[in-house]
Design a protein around this motif. Structure first.
Motif, short mmCIF file in Angstrom:
data_model
loop_
_atom_site.label_atom_id
_atom_site.label_comp_id
_atom_site.label_asym_id
_atom_site.label_seq_id
_atom_site.Cartn_x
_atom_site.Cartn_y
_atom_site.Cartn_z
N HIS A 184 1.06 16.19 11.19
CA HIS A 184 2.07 17.05 11.81
C HIS A 184 3.14 16.17 12.44
O HIS A 184 2.92 14.97 12.64
CB HIS A 184 1.41 17.97 12.83
N ILE A 185 4.29 16.75 12.76
CA ILE A 185 5.40 15.96 13.31
C ILE A 185 4.98 15.39 14.67
O ILE A 185 4.70 16.14 15.60
CB ILE A 185 6.66 16.84 13.50
N PRO A 186 4.90 14.08 14.82
CA PRO A 186 4.45 13.50 16.10
C PRO A 186 5.44 13.84 17.23
O PRO A 186 6.63 13.96 16.98
CB PRO A 186 4.45 11.98 15.84
N GLY A 187 4.89 14.04 18.42
CA GLY A 187 5.73 14.15 19.63
C GLY A 187 6.53 15.42 19.71
O GLY A 187 7.52 15.51 20.42
N ARG A 188 6.11 16.47 18.98
CA ARG A 188 6.95 17.68 18.97
C ARG A 188 6.66 18.56 20.18
O ARG A 188 7.53 19.17 20.75
CB ARG A 188 6.72 18.48 17.69
N ASN A 189 5.38 18.63 20.62
CA ASN A 189 5.05 19.57 21.67
C ASN A 189 5.12 18.89 23.05
O ASN A 189 4.39 17.98 23.32
CB ASN A 189 3.64 20.16 21.46
N ASP A 190 6.03 19.37 23.89
CA ASP A 190 6.24 18.68 25.18
C ASP A 190 5.40 19.31 26.29
O ASP A 190 5.64 19.11 27.46
CB ASP A 190 7.72 18.74 25.55
N TRP B 209 11.63 26.57 12.01
CA TRP B 209 11.18 25.21 11.68
C TRP B 209 11.94 24.15 12.44
O TRP B 209 11.63 22.96 12.33
CB TRP B 209 11.28 25.00 10.17
N THR B 210 12.95 24.55 13.25
CA THR B 210 13.74 23.55 13.98
C THR B 210 13.02 23.19 15.28
O THR B 210 12.03 23.81 15.63
CB THR B 210 15.12 24.16 14.30
N GLY B 211 13.54 22.20 15.98
CA GLY B 211 12.89 21.58 17.14
C GLY B 211 12.15 22.50 18.07
O GLY B 211 10.94 22.50 18.14
N SER C 133 5.87 22.29 9.04
CA SER C 133 6.75 21.22 8.55
C SER C 133 6.06 19.87 8.50
O SER C 133 6.72 18.84 8.35
CB SER C 133 8.03 21.11 9.41
N GLY C 134 4.71 19.90 8.61
CA GLY C 134 3.98 18.63 8.47
C GLY C 134 3.80 18.30 7.01
O GLY C 134 4.28 19.02 6.13
N ILE C 135 3.07 17.19 6.75
CA ILE C 135 2.81 16.80 5.36
C ILE C 135 1.31 16.71 5.14
O ILE C 135 0.57 16.29 6.04
CB ILE C 135 3.49 15.46 4.99
N THR C 136 0.86 17.18 3.96
CA THR C 136 -0.57 17.13 3.64
C THR C 136 -0.75 16.45 2.29
O THR C 136 0.14 16.49 1.44
CB THR C 136 -1.16 18.56 3.54
N GLU C 137 -1.90 15.78 2.14
CA GLU C 137 -2.18 15.09 0.88
C GLU C 137 -2.86 16.05 -0.10
O GLU C 137 -3.32 17.13 0.28
CB GLU C 137 -3.11 13.90 1.20
#
Ligand SMILES: Cc1ncc(COP(=O)(O)O)c(/C=N/[C@H](C)c2ccccc2)c1O
Length: 482
Positions: A175-181, A147-149, A162-166
């Protein structure tokens, strides 16, 4: 010892702890007062038989006496020293893994201890990119690598990023913005029952090479990116959280592909390592050898956090020439290393790998009996003490939850078949479930008793009776609609 005020514990827990996988309002407290073997003991004395084995990580059972005694003895000598210092425990842990477990294999070069599986995979990513001096890495659908970077860019199960859902249905997860480079590419999972390429196992092999379609697709992806731009491919052998056991030829063909294209094979044995699948490591089932291997969980049976990365001899020789400018506070922690030593010695002394293989034969036999009885069991697959049961709603093997492994809580999780089974099995005091909506992920300690396997089977049988009725009702409703 003062009696614990569990109502106060529950108050503090609810007030201060950030929850996982549920909103604060959804959260149901499950207090655990102690653990023993394969059981969790609640404050009121209720004993829960844990066929998750927590997160498939308590390989030698809860509160193993040999490990606990070793930790107590180590505490008489050590508090803590960091990785630059030499301790007998760290050196012995390395020797046990590199010689006693892997001594008959030629590939292992050197080992670096860390604290978690995510950190092991972060380290493997560094080493692969440094050694090949290439940026790109291939992962696969439904892989879970942490789950780390960096590790989380390899994790491709949609509902565990590790994203958040309603809680409202049909809402978009954040999902975590800007994670996939852009340096990570996703290859198909060898999930034959729900093949992403639309193939059917048995008719998907290349006519000339015999290569599986999913391997050929992976090969073409890498060829298109340019193998000279790709450091390696990271795979679990059996996908743990993603709950996929590959066809027998998949791993050998992936290994051949990496050699053909001169990229590294990084095998993630965090969940499958240390006897979980009936071998010390799951790759050994297929007669191949990796370039880099990561491990954690079963390395210490999770008594104390520990992980490790092993690199092959070529990478070890390369790294020995350089000052590797990394440091992590707890790498090689002497007390954790004492737990690793005792854990491995216990596994060897008790022949736990062979025992896990035997237990696996029995679990497979019993699960297949349930497959014969229950129409909602579409597939049973596994080995050792790691099994999957695919739950289906009809004879066409359709999933209850159509998005299947690409579900990210779009529908109420209580409607997932794994959670329906979990709730019914809990009535029998047995914890069974999974992490993708339609697939049970069954695991226990390597020294689980036959009686406890039978207890799990009875609870699962009871739960599947109920699920069969749920499927019948769904089919009736669908017929009315048609
Ligand atoms: C193949 C693999 N690699 C790395 C990691 C990351 O290790 P960690 O947690 O940083 O020590 C894990 C963790 N599994 C998680 C906790 C899991 C297991 C089953 C179902 C759902 C999730 C893993 O399975």
């Amino acid at each position: 010892m003062s009696k614990t005020d569990w109502s106060l514990v529950e108050e503090w827990d609810n007030k201060y702890i950030l929850r996982t996988f549920s909103t604060q309002d959804e959260y149901q407290t499950v207090p655990i007062e102690s653990t023993e073997g394969d059981y969790l003991v609640m404050p009121d004395g209720t004993r829960l038989l844990d066929f998750f084995n927590q997160l498939y990580c308590v390989n030698t059972g809860q509160r193993n006496k040999k490990i606990n005694d070793a930790i107590k003895k180590a505490l008489d000598r050590y508090g803590y020293v960091w990785d630059t210092f030499t301790t007998d425990y760290k050196a012995k842990a390395a020797k046990l893994i590199m010689e006693d477990i892997l001594g008959e294999e030629d590939w292992p070069g050197k080992i670096r201890f860390v604290s978690t599986g995510s950190e092991a995979n972060e380290t493997a990513l560094f080493l692969a990119r440094l050694y090949k001096n290439r940026p790109n890495v291939i992962t696969r659908e439904y892989g879970f690598h942490g789950w780390t970077g960096g590790a989380s860019t390899l994790t491709r199960i949609k509902g565990v990023r590790s994203g958040i859902t309603e809680t409202e249905e049909d809402t978009t997860p954040r999902h975590i913005p800007g994670r996939n480079d852009g340096t990570i590419a996703v290859a198909p999972s060898p999930n034959c029952m729900r093949c992403s390429l639309g193939h059917t196992y048995g008719s998907c092999h290349d006519k000339e090479t015999g290569e599986l379609a999913c391997v050929t697709y992976t090969r073409r992806m890498i060829e298109n990116k340019g193998p000279e731009q790709v450091a390696g491919i990271v795979t679990e052998v059996t996908q743990g959280a993603g709950s996929v056991k590959p066809p027998k030829e998949y791993i050998p063909q992936i290994r051949k592909m990496t050699k053909d294209l001169d990229i590294l094979w990084i095998v993630d044995e965090v969940l499958t390592g240390f006897g979980r699948t009936g071998n010390w490591f799951n790759y050994q089932e297929y007669g191949v050898e990796p370039d880099i291997m990561t491990m954690a969980k079963g390395i210490s049976s999770s008594t104390i956090p520990a992980g490790a990365v092993i690199v092959n001899k070529e990478i070890a020789e390369f790294m020995d020439q350089y000052r590797w400018e990394t440091v992590s506070t707890y790498s090689g922690h002497p007390i954790a290393m004492a737990a690793v030593c005792a854990n491995i010695e216990y596994m060897i002394e008790e022949n736990l790998i062979e025992k896990a293989d035997e237990t696996g034969q029995y679990i497979g036999k019993r699960l297949n009996e349930l497959k014969e009885k229950h129409p909602t069991v579409g597939l049973v697959a596994g080995s050792g003490v790691l099994w999957i049961v695919e739950l289906v709603k009809d004879e066409q093997n359709r999933p209850f939850i159509p998005l299947d492994r690409n579900t990210s809580h779009e529908v109420d999780p209580s409607s997932y078949p794994i959670n329906i089974v979990n709730a019914k099995a809990m009535e029998k005091g047995v914890l069974i479930g999974g992490f993708v909506p339609n697939t049970l992920r069954i695991g226990c300690s390597l020294n689980t008793s036959k009686e406890d396997v039978d207890k799990m089977i009875d609870a699962l049988d009871y739960a599947l009776d109920h699920l069969d009725k749920v499927a019948e009702d769904m089919q009736t409703k669908e017929k009315v609609v048609e």
